[in-house]
Design an enzyme around this catalytic site. Structure first.
Site, PDB file in Angstrom:
ATOM      1  CG  HIS A  73      41.787 -30.745  -1.565  1.00  0.00           C
ATOM      2  ND1 HIS A  73      40.732 -29.994  -2.027  1.00  0.00           N
ATOM      3  CD2 HIS A  73      42.439 -29.946  -0.692  1.00  0.00           C
ATOM      4  CE1 HIS A  73      40.759 -28.786  -1.459  1.00  0.00           C
ATOM      5  NE2 HIS A  73      41.793 -28.732  -0.651  1.00  0.00           N
ATOM      6  CG  ASP A  74      44.472 -38.432  -3.457  1.00  0.00           C
ATOM      7  OD1 ASP A  74      43.352 -38.973  -3.281  1.00  0.00           O
ATOM      8  OD2 ASP A  74      45.453 -39.054  -3.907  1.00  0.00           O
ATOM      9  N   GLY A  79      42.977 -41.061   2.800  1.00  0.00           N
ATOM     10  CA  GLY A  79      44.337 -41.398   2.389  1.00  0.00           C
ATOM     11  C   GLY A  79      44.627 -41.111   0.924  1.00  0.00           C
ATOM     12  CG  ASP A  81      42.053 -43.054  -2.212  1.00  0.00           C
ATOM     13  OD1 ASP A  81      42.114 -41.817  -2.422  1.00  0.00           O
ATOM     14  OD2 ASP A  81      41.007 -43.628  -1.843  1.00  0.00           O
ATOM     15  CB  SER A  83      39.404 -41.123  -3.963  1.00  0.00           C
ATOM     16  OG  SER A  83      39.945 -40.399  -2.877  1.00  0.00           O
ATOM     17  N   PRO A 172      38.794 -28.664   5.766  1.00  0.00           N
ATOM     18  CG  PRO A 172      40.529 -27.748   7.032  1.00  0.00           C
ATOM     19  CD  PRO A 172      40.190 -28.891   6.147  1.00  0.00           C
ATOM     20  CG  HIS A 202      46.787 -21.124   1.551  1.00  0.00           C
ATOM     21  ND1 HIS A 202      45.753 -21.035   2.448  1.00  0.00           N
ATOM     22  CD2 HIS A 202      46.551 -22.255   0.836  1.00  0.00           C
ATOM     23  CE1 HIS A 202      44.929 -22.059   2.291  1.00  0.00           C
ATOM     24  NE2 HIS A 202      45.396 -22.825   1.323  1.00  0.00           N
ATOM     25  CG  ASP A 249      52.416 -13.655  -1.785  1.00  0.00           C
ATOM     26  OD1 ASP A 249      52.350 -12.436  -2.055  1.00  0.00           O
ATOM     27  OD2 ASP A 249      53.404 -14.177  -1.254  1.00  0.00           O
ATOM     28  CG  ASP A 257      57.943 -16.877  -1.030  1.00  0.00           C
ATOM     29  OD1 ASP A 257      56.780 -16.888  -0.561  1.00  0.00           O
ATOM     30  OD2 ASP A 257      58.344 -15.989  -1.795  1.00  0.00           O
TER      31      ASP A 257
HETATM   32  C1  HEM Z   1      44.414 -25.265   6.735  1.00  0.00           C
HETATM   33  C2  HEM Z   1      43.290 -25.442   6.083  1.00  0.00           C
HETATM   34  C3  HEM Z   1      43.108 -25.034   4.647  1.00  0.00           C
HETATM   35  C4  HEM Z   1      42.044 -24.388   4.125  1.00  0.00           C
HETATM   36  C5  HEM Z   1      40.803 -23.936   4.902  1.00  0.00           C
HETATM   37  C6  HEM Z   1      42.286 -24.184   2.725  1.00  0.00           C
HETATM   38  C7  HEM Z   1      41.408 -23.572   1.855  1.00  0.00           C
HETATM   39  C8  HEM Z   1      41.699 -23.222   0.541  1.00  0.00           C
HETATM   40  C9  HEM Z   1      40.811 -22.524  -0.353  1.00  0.00           C
HETATM   41  C10 HEM Z   1      39.387 -22.102  -0.031  1.00  0.00           C
HETATM   42  C11 HEM Z   1      41.484 -22.329  -1.523  1.00  0.00           C
HETATM   43  C12 HEM Z   1      40.968 -21.602  -2.765  1.00  0.00           C
HETATM   44  C13 HEM Z   1      40.389 -22.563  -3.753  1.00  0.00           C
HETATM   45  C14 HEM Z   1      39.704 -21.824  -4.884  1.00  0.00           C
HETATM   46  O1  HEM Z   1      38.872 -20.973  -4.605  1.00  0.00           O
HETATM   47  O2  HEM Z   1      39.997 -22.117  -6.072  1.00  0.00           O
HETATM   48  C15 HEM Z   1      42.795 -22.905  -1.370  1.00  0.00           C
HETATM   49  C16 HEM Z   1      43.760 -22.891  -2.341  1.00  0.00           C
HETATM   50  C17 HEM Z   1      44.956 -23.556  -2.229  1.00  0.00           C
HETATM   51  N1  HEM Z   1      45.341 -24.362  -1.179  1.00  0.00           N
HETATM   52 FE1  HEM Z   1      44.453 -24.494   0.625  1.00  0.00          FE
HETATM   53  N2  HEM Z   1      43.496 -24.712   2.410  1.00  0.00           N
HETATM   54  C18 HEM Z   1      44.052 -25.251   3.552  1.00  0.00           C
HETATM   55  C19 HEM Z   1      45.251 -25.924   3.644  1.00  0.00           C
HETATM   56  C20 HEM Z   1      46.076 -26.199   2.574  1.00  0.00           C
HETATM   57  C21 HEM Z   1      47.198 -27.104   2.607  1.00  0.00           C
HETATM   58  C22 HEM Z   1      47.621 -27.940   3.812  1.00  0.00           C
HETATM   59  C23 HEM Z   1      47.759 -27.085   1.367  1.00  0.00           C
HETATM   60  C24 HEM Z   1      48.928 -27.863   0.831  1.00  0.00           C
HETATM   61  C25 HEM Z   1      49.949 -28.254   1.545  1.00  0.00           C
HETATM   62  C26 HEM Z   1      46.988 -26.143   0.572  1.00  0.00           C
HETATM   63  C27 HEM Z   1      47.293 -25.775  -0.719  1.00  0.00           C
HETATM   64  C28 HEM Z   1      46.578 -24.875  -1.479  1.00  0.00           C
HETATM   65  C29 HEM Z   1      47.024 -24.351  -2.765  1.00  0.00           C
HETATM   66  C30 HEM Z   1      48.359 -24.633  -3.426  1.00  0.00           C
HETATM   67  C31 HEM Z   1      45.997 -23.523  -3.246  1.00  0.00           C
HETATM   68  C32 HEM Z   1      45.965 -22.780  -4.598  1.00  0.00           C
HETATM   69  C33 HEM Z   1      45.362 -23.699  -5.640  1.00  0.00           C
HETATM   70  C34 HEM Z   1      45.312 -23.130  -7.045  1.00  0.00           C
HETATM   71  O3  HEM Z   1      45.834 -22.044  -7.290  1.00  0.00           O
HETATM   72  O4  HEM Z   1      44.745 -23.799  -7.923  1.00  0.00           O
HETATM   73  N3  HEM Z   1      45.965 -25.651   1.321  1.00  0.00           N
HETATM   74  N4  HEM Z   1      42.900 -23.457  -0.109  1.00  0.00           N
END
Ligand code: HEM
Ligand SMILES: *[C@@H]1O[C@H](CO)[C@@H](O)[C@H](O)[C@H]1NC(C)=O
Length: 329
Positions: A73-74, A79, A81, A83, A172, A202, A249, A257
């Site tokens: 998200h950063d 970029g 930074d 923020s 997104p 995820h 998961d 994994d």
């Molecule tokens: C492809 C588009 C993506 C969407 C639409 C998306 C959306 C989301 C959403 C809605 C959550 C749940 C947040 C919450 O309710 O607390 C989440 C969690 C998470 N996302 Fe994504 N995400 C995306 C890509 C990524 C990418 C690229 C990464 C890292 C490389 C990532 C890493 C994570 C992680 C680690 C969590 C768990 C966070 C936690 O347990 O505090 N996501 N994501």
């Protein structure tokens, strides 16, 4: 003739380069703090120590997953930074943190702790943006039991601005369709293969029930495995409170994994943005490949994370004293 063609190609390249909203930052270098500053402590080791203290595969309080999401998200918003770390204040009531896209952020305390230790030994030198990039890398290493390993170049500056609307535009939503995802990643210079590989994040952490509500109420969506759907409905009832969450998961929520890809293929994922990866033959094949070869996936994930860490932040900027506020307040 040949010369002219080359010129046209070069002009095109330069024009394209100017159009790309983010590119790699030539100023970043591996081991920046040991070669280019007077810092006598091993900066990356200090960050690693703090991360290791907070993050473990068993009984992980979620900081590791939080750090990896924070880094994404950063870096995807103007970029890397730092923020995303800025708190709302009277001067800036609507920073990135205030965007719905940034609901439920975790792991910020780990960044702040590393910053405190580094300010004590090496004041005014280490950016919050670098600390976050190192910490996400270290969290991925711990949560994957060493399978995900990469170097992070450093020398980032902390940004002076942070706007909720930028986050809402660049990140997104969970209900995104494949086209939206592909477009969002392409706009940052990431291909489909990288989108698919990075989505493997995820396999750890959790999500708010609200992000999946439309997939389980009033009925379980047809693309979802029915028993998974029933389980989701019991964990996330229709009247679930705003704070209720589920593990992404259910089986191995502390392991970074390739299980995620098996879950996608089986319809056992919370978001439409996960499920959508098999909407198309090309991305479906990538999901299958990652499900079948976790070693290969880990290498792709590591490479894409390093590339993410290289998204240009601000060349100006500053070294913040505290990560949640710019030096001007
Ligand atoms: C492809 C588009 C993506 C969407 C639409 C998306 C959306 C989301 C959403 C809605 C959550 C749940 C947040 C919450 O309710 O607390 C989440 C969690 C998470 N996302 Fe994504 N995400 C995306 C890509 C990524 C990418 C690229 C990464 C890292 C490389 C990532 C890493 C994570 C992680 C680690 C969590 C768990 C966070 C936690 O347990 O505090 N996501 N994501
Ligand atoms: C390191 O210290 C030397 C000697 O005090 C100084 O001249 C130099 O500017 C410092 N370099 C940085 C990057 O702070």
């Amino acid at each position: 003739m040949a010369g002219r063609r080359v010129n046209v190609a070069m002009v095109l390249l330069i024009a394209l380069h100017g159009l790309l909203p983010s590119s790699t930052n030539a100023a970043l270098q591996d081991g920046f703090y040991s070669t280019s500053t007077n810092c006598t402590v091993d900066v990356e080791a200090v960050v690693r120590g703090v991360v290791e203290q907070h993050v473990s595969r068993s009984g992980d309080g979620g900081s590791g997953a939080g750090l990896i999401r924070l880094h994404f998200h950063d870096c995807f918003v103007k970029g890397c930074d730092g923020s995303v770390l800025i708190d709302p204040s009277p001067v800036n009531p609507d920073p990135e943190k205030a965007s719905p896209a940034n609901g439920g952020l975790r792991g910020i305390d780990v960044v702040e702790e590393a910053k405190r230790q580094l300010e004590a030994t090496c004041p005014g030198t280490v950016s919050c943006a670098d600390i976050l990039a190192f910490a996400a890398r270290d969290a991925a290493y711990v949560l994957s039991s060493g399978a995900i390993s990469y170097d992070v170049p450093s020398g980032r500056r902390d940004g002076l601005t942070s706007d909720a609307s930028d986050a809402s535009q660049s990140l997104p939503p969970p209900f995104a369709q494949l086209d939206d995802l592909v477009r969002a990643f392409a706009s940052k210079g990431f291909g489909i293969d990288e989108l698919v590989a990075l989505s493997g994040a995820h396999s750890i952490g959790r999500a708010h029930c609200s992000s999946s509500r439309d997939r389980i109420h009033p009925a379980v969506h047809e693309t979802m495995d029915p028993s998974y759907g029933a389980d989701m409905r019991s964990r996330c009832p229709e009247d679930a409170g705003a704070e209720e969450r589920v593990e992404q998961d259910q089986a191995t929520s502390g392991d970074l994994d390739g299980r995620y890809f098996e879950n996608v293929l089986a319809g056992r994922v919370p978001f439409n943005s996960d499920r959508a990866l098999i909407d198309d033959g090309e991305t479906r094949r990538m999901v299958e490949e990652n499900a079948g070869d976790q070693v290969e996936w880990a290498a792709k994930f590591a490479a894409a994370m390093r590339k993410m860490s290289e998204l240009t932040g601000t060349a100006e900027g500053e070294i913040r004293e505290f990560c949640h506020v710019t030096n001007r307040g």
